[in-house]
Write a protein that holds these residues in place. Sequence first.
Motif, PDB file in Angstrom:
ATOM      1  N   THR A  70       0.522  -1.771  13.891  1.00 10.51           N
ATOM      2  CA  THR A  70       0.037  -0.415  13.602  1.00 10.51           C
ATOM      3  C   THR A  70       0.385  -0.024  12.172  1.00 10.51           C
ATOM      4  O   THR A  70       1.303  -0.602  11.569  1.00 10.51           O
ATOM      5  CB  THR A  70       0.691   0.605  14.549  1.00 10.51           C
ATOM      6  N   PRO A  71      -0.294   0.996  11.615  1.00  9.20           N
ATOM      7  CA  PRO A  71       0.068   1.471  10.282  1.00  9.20           C
ATOM      8  C   PRO A  71       1.518   1.930  10.201  1.00  9.20           C
ATOM      9  O   PRO A  71       2.195   1.680   9.200  1.00  9.20           O
ATOM     10  CB  PRO A  71      -0.899   2.634  10.059  1.00  9.20           C
ATOM     11  N   THR A  72       2.020   2.585  11.247  1.00 11.52           N
ATOM     12  CA  THR A  72       3.412   3.043  11.243  1.00 11.52           C
ATOM     13  C   THR A  72       4.373   1.875  11.108  1.00 11.52           C
ATOM     14  O   THR A  72       5.312   1.902  10.300  1.00 11.52           O
ATOM     15  CB  THR A  72       3.716   3.826  12.530  1.00 11.52           C
ATOM     16  N   CYS A 128       3.698  -1.107   9.917  1.00 14.34           N
ATOM     17  CA  CYS A 128       3.504  -1.730   8.604  1.00 14.34           C
ATOM     18  C   CYS A 128       4.296  -1.009   7.521  1.00 14.34           C
ATOM     19  O   CYS A 128       5.025  -1.636   6.732  1.00 14.34           O
ATOM     20  CB  CYS A 128       2.025  -1.730   8.233  1.00 14.34           C
ATOM     21  N   LEU A 129       4.154   0.303   7.477  1.00 10.55           N
ATOM     22  CA  LEU A 129       4.809   1.063   6.417  1.00 10.55           C
ATOM     23  C   LEU A 129       6.322   1.126   6.629  1.00 10.55           C
ATOM     24  O   LEU A 129       7.081   1.138   5.657  1.00 10.55           O
ATOM     25  CB  LEU A 129       4.206   2.460   6.330  1.00 10.55           C
ATOM     26  N   ILE A 142      -6.307  -1.215   8.311  1.00 12.02           N
ATOM     27  CA  ILE A 142      -4.897  -1.039   7.952  1.00 12.02           C
ATOM     28  C   ILE A 142      -4.638  -1.439   6.503  1.00 12.02           C
ATOM     29  O   ILE A 142      -3.828  -0.829   5.799  1.00 12.02           O
ATOM     30  CB  ILE A 142      -3.998  -1.848   8.908  1.00 12.02           C
ATOM     31  N   ARG A 143      -5.351  -2.429   6.045  1.00 13.04           N
ATOM     32  CA  ARG A 143      -5.162  -2.931   4.683  1.00 13.04           C
ATOM     33  C   ARG A 143      -5.346  -1.810   3.652  1.00 13.04           C
ATOM     34  O   ARG A 143      -4.705  -1.821   2.590  1.00 13.04           O
ATOM     35  CB  ARG A 143      -6.180  -4.048   4.431  1.00 13.04           C
ATOM     36  N   THR A 144      -6.198  -0.841   3.956  1.00 13.76           N
ATOM     37  CA  THR A 144      -6.492   0.228   2.988  1.00 13.76           C
ATOM     38  C   THR A 144      -5.291   1.123   2.713  1.00 13.76           C
ATOM     39  O   THR A 144      -5.268   1.815   1.683  1.00 13.76           O
ATOM     40  CB  THR A 144      -7.664   1.102   3.472  1.00 13.76           C
ATOM     41  N   ILE A 145      -4.290   1.133   3.611  1.00 15.58           N
ATOM     42  CA  ILE A 145      -3.133   2.007   3.389  1.00 15.58           C
ATOM     43  C   ILE A 145      -1.895   1.220   2.968  1.00 15.58           C
ATOM     44  O   ILE A 145      -0.830   1.800   2.777  1.00 15.58           O
ATOM     45  CB  ILE A 145      -2.840   2.872   4.643  1.00 15.58           C
ATOM     46  N   LEU A 146      -2.021  -0.082   2.819  1.00 12.97           N
ATOM     47  CA  LEU A 146      -0.882  -0.897   2.409  1.00 12.97           C
ATOM     48  C   LEU A 146      -0.747  -0.928   0.889  1.00 12.97           C
ATOM     49  O   LEU A 146      -1.742  -0.792   0.164  1.00 12.97           O
ATOM     50  CB  LEU A 146      -1.039  -2.326   2.929  1.00 12.97           C
ATOM     51  N   GLN A 148      -0.650  -2.294  -2.804  1.00 15.79           N
ATOM     52  CA  GLN A 148      -1.391  -3.386  -3.420  1.00 15.79           C
ATOM     53  C   GLN A 148      -0.493  -4.613  -3.550  1.00 15.79           C
ATOM     54  O   GLN A 148       0.662  -4.511  -3.949  1.00 15.79           O
ATOM     55  CB  GLN A 148      -1.903  -2.971  -4.802  1.00 15.79           C
TER      56      GLN A 148
END
Length: 202
Positions: free
Chosen positions: A106-108, A110-111, A137-141, A143
């Motif tokens: 999940t994004p949570t 990941c971050l 999800i890649r869009t919020i990780l 670079q």
Amino acid sequence: MSREIIAILRGVKPDEVQDIGDALVDAGIGMIEVPLNSPDPFRSIGILAEALSGRARIGAGTVLTPEEVNALNGTGGTFVVSPDCNPAVIDRTKALNMGSYPGVATPTECLTAVRHGADGLKFFPAFLIGVKGLAAIRTILPQGALTYAVGGVGPDNFQDWFDAGATGFGIGTGIYQPGMSAMTVHKRARAIVAAYDGAVKT
């Protein structure tokens, strides 16, 4: 070339692990994971780390606690892979200057992993997240974040995952199953490397 492929040797035994490790490196794979639910995993990791020093990175998989990270330290292993995102495991791994690859979905997660210093994100099980899920999800990780698809990935869909933003893969039963000969592992690994290289070039 440096390939972001992690060979997962779940179930490997110490008396066979060196031959299998040699086969993987000869085929072009430079990251090898021995899950901790394998027979005598720390011994296998030590054997690989000594035999393949300077030729491959060796790590532990299915790491669930900081205590297991401590046990890995000193065996020669240099990275930790987990099926989940446990900040305590990540923190201990980084405190010991080892690579951290927690499992996320999940994004949570990941971050959280990124904030604790993870070196790469293991999207597991990838077949549940799917290429569309990874792309979203890649869009919020950040670079440059390293993303590994693990579970249900293989030569036939490497390109789809690359297109979605994956930077590498963890391959388990597609490359090794208990009782498999080093020759068979080498053959499978060469096919995986060829497919990976072909997908990278397209």
